[in-house]
Design an enzyme around this catalytic site. Sequence first.
Site, PDB file in Angstrom:
ATOM      1  N   GLU A 194       1.141  -1.383   0.197  1.00 40.03           N
ATOM      2  CA  GLU A 194      -0.132   0.116   0.221  1.00 40.03           C
ATOM      3  C   GLU A 194       1.047   1.198  -0.243  1.00 40.03           C
ATOM      4  OE1 GLU A 194      -2.640  -0.495   3.424  1.00 40.03           O
ATOM      5  OE2 GLU A 194      -3.712  -1.883   1.966  1.00 40.03           O
ATOM      6  N   ASP A 238      -8.677  -9.445   3.883  1.00 43.44           N
ATOM      7  CA  ASP A 238      -8.234  -8.047   5.377  1.00 43.44           C
ATOM      8  C   ASP A 238      -9.113  -7.591   6.101  1.00 43.44           C
ATOM      9  OD1 ASP A 238      -6.707  -6.037   6.126  1.00 43.44           O
ATOM     10  OD2 ASP A 238      -7.250  -4.725   4.168  1.00 43.44           O
ATOM     11  N   GLU A 275     -12.006  -1.755  12.210  1.00 45.95           N
ATOM     12  CA  GLU A 275     -12.370  -1.221  10.524  1.00 45.95           C
ATOM     13  C   GLU A 275     -13.721  -1.622  10.170  1.00 45.95           C
ATOM     14  OE1 GLU A 275      -8.530  -2.039   8.884  1.00 45.95           O
ATOM     15  OE2 GLU A 275      -9.575  -0.565   6.923  1.00 45.95           O
TER      16      GLU A 275
HETATM   17  O1  GCW Z   1      -6.683  -3.624   6.759  1.00 53.99           O
HETATM   18  C1  GCW Z   1      -6.355  -2.615   5.759  1.00 53.99           C
HETATM   19  C2  GCW Z   1      -6.128  -0.780   5.787  1.00 53.99           C
HETATM   20  C3  GCW Z   1      -4.991  -0.026   6.324  1.00 53.99           C
HETATM   21  C4  GCW Z   1      -4.110  -0.815   6.952  1.00 53.99           C
HETATM   22  C5  GCW Z   1      -3.422  -2.151   6.143  1.00 53.99           C
HETATM   23  C6  GCW Z   1      -2.742  -2.577   6.649  1.00 53.99           C
HETATM   24  C7  GCW Z   1      -2.003   0.093   8.671  1.00 53.99           C
HETATM   25  O2  GCW Z   1      -7.956  -0.643   5.940  1.00 53.99           O
HETATM   26  O3  GCW Z   1      -5.390   1.609   6.667  1.00 53.99           O
HETATM   27  O4  GCW Z   1      -2.691   0.133   7.126  1.00 53.99           O
HETATM   28  O5  GCW Z   1      -4.576  -2.799   6.293  1.00 53.99           O
HETATM   29  O6  GCW Z   1      -3.077  -3.457   7.425  1.00 53.99           O
HETATM   30  O7  GCW Z   1      -1.602  -2.958   7.230  1.00 53.99           O
END
Ligand code: GCW
Length: 686
Positions: free
Chosen positions: A289, A368, A396
């Site tokens: 990311e 995720d 989240e």
């Molecule tokens: O779940 C996702 C989130 C990001 C996060 C990423 C990760 C810290 O949307 O905000 O970044 O995973 O786990 O690295």
Amino acid sequence: PDGVHPAWLPPEAFRAIGSRRTLVRGDGPLVDTVRDEVTLACVRYGGRVRHPLPGGRDGPGPPPDLVLALRSAGPLPAVAETVLAGFGAIGDEGFVVARHDGVTVVLADEPAGLLYGLFHVVRLGERAFGAAVPAEHHRPATRRRMLDHWDNVDVHPVMGQVERGYAGGSLFWRDGVLREDLSRVRAYGRLLAACGVNAVAVNNVNVHATEASLLTDRLGDVAAIAAELRPYGIRVHLSVRFSSPVVLGGPPTADPLDEDVRKWWAAVTERVYARIPDFGGYVVKADSEGQPGPFTYGRSHADGANALADALEPFGGVVHWRAFVYDHRQDWRDRATDRARAAHDHFVPLDGLFRGNVILQVKHGPMDFQVREPVSPVVAAMPATRLAVELQVTQEYTGQQRHVCYLAPMWSDVLGFRPWGPAGPAVARLAAGAAGDGGGLVAVSNAGDDPYWTGHPLAQANLYAFGRLAWAPGADPATILDEWIDLTFAPSAPGGLERLRPTLHAIMDDSWRTYERYTAPLGVGFMVRPGHHYGPDVDGYEYTPWGTYHFADRDGVGVDRTRATGTGFTGQYPPPWSEVYERLERCPDELLLFFHHVPYGHVLRNGSTVIQHIYDTHFAGAEQVAEARSLWERLAGTGSVDPALHARVKALIDEQLRCAEEWRDQINAYFFRKSGVPDAHGRRIP
Ligand code: GCW
């Protein structure tokens, strides 16, 4: 601290200990913590702490009710010797507890064990001083039980101060500097020790410019936090940026094979240990990311992780290297690229190439932190690598601490999953390591500077449950909830828990499945509003580069991840799961759309069609939230819960219901419009 909810350690939780006579035997900082805890409790409730006389003899007075002793603390009272007879090693963090001849005895080899033994007695309360109980040996299943904070020093323009944080600002930093008053950090450490957590990574894995300097110029912040957490047996870890050498004034490259880069990491790490001798190590999110990583230099993730591991090795530190590496710029038109495959594709070929102090930190699911995912196949595919499993306590994707969603049942399923079928080891065992040298369990914390710690007061249960499951993965989520209820609410409910306990179980036990019912169906995931991820938006991510698609059209929905006709992801599992997930007729309903694209009329194993199941679960889920809401309302004015807490939860449940109804209506309307299939029960679909 003033104005802060005591969570699961209200003063009254120490009443049973504090009203008795206790003998504490042993030396060292953690034993001092135990002694201080008992002393404080006794000051409050009129009990006594007996101090041994020099030479190891016990002071005068009547015999103690409770003995907390290190085995090495010299001659032990006779009752302790009796309890110990026949016991071999108790272990670094373990303890033995018994009730014998009217004395409760807690014994440990090491101070940390004594601390955990003390909190065990706190959990037992009066029960610790009842009938005789034969010696029990308690030990954590995993060596490292860690919370990652996604805290920034600064307030990030998009993500705020705590990325994916729903409980206010950071416990550590405020207005761009370390908080002056760190008493809350100490209180946090105490809460964490009481549920078994022993490591905390203090900052976000997305390491921005200011936070990168925690490794060097701002190391004092980390040292100060470590000083607050140390008395509770918690070691501090730091998230570092892979390009640290470049951004912190070292060599102009971060190539992990470059000699100057390696020297830079060695020197910087030496300074960290000079300041924080019990520093735990680094956490790294690389090539993920947008974070920098070894790919920039044509190097592998093993090269990257090993460079940092070599710097930490002389001091006993570890690198938690995250496996969350995938293409977040993929072309949605390309049906062959599958984000679920990414971690396995990237890391499995590297098995055996990581140093012994590298821990590969794998998210529990391949995508995720969705409400429902299969267990990541990486967990079973790297026998020569130390693996840690990462969970997300911060909600989240599970209601952002506005919705009640007790996650322990999900974690319990994950930890109990057996990748090779019933005869093989469970995930918890793989994380613990056959020889106890596994990577352990990690979770993203849900705590912040909110007065209730976690925004939603009932979300405290998730934080507590993570620690307890990391200690004992086989523990029953409902039992853990009871522990949390007893500690948190019993003291403040003079009328007792007769009303509150069943209400909390009714609201919380099944709340994860309720959340699943009213959100994305059958394991398909996402369908959330892009960016902040709260509330429904079925196609929000459908035509984006993020790799999170559902492929709904007028005929059907789901992601074909089979080997036969799809992305081949099912082939990343060993048998039997490679076959179970591959075959439509064997795939568990709850994961159907994760693995298969099916017509709306496809009949599930539960006998319903996919489309009817979507309607039914969405109506049911929203209804269950409405029931939870009225259950909670009925507690008002009964004295079973503090009015301020009641009001906070009430306001949040109102929002949860609004949001659940929006989910219900959007999902149902979307699939009705796509499929044209009416609800068999003729309910209103907007
Ligand atoms: O779940 C996702 C989130 C990001 C996060 C990423 C990760 C810290 O949307 O905000 O970044 O995973 O786990 O690295």
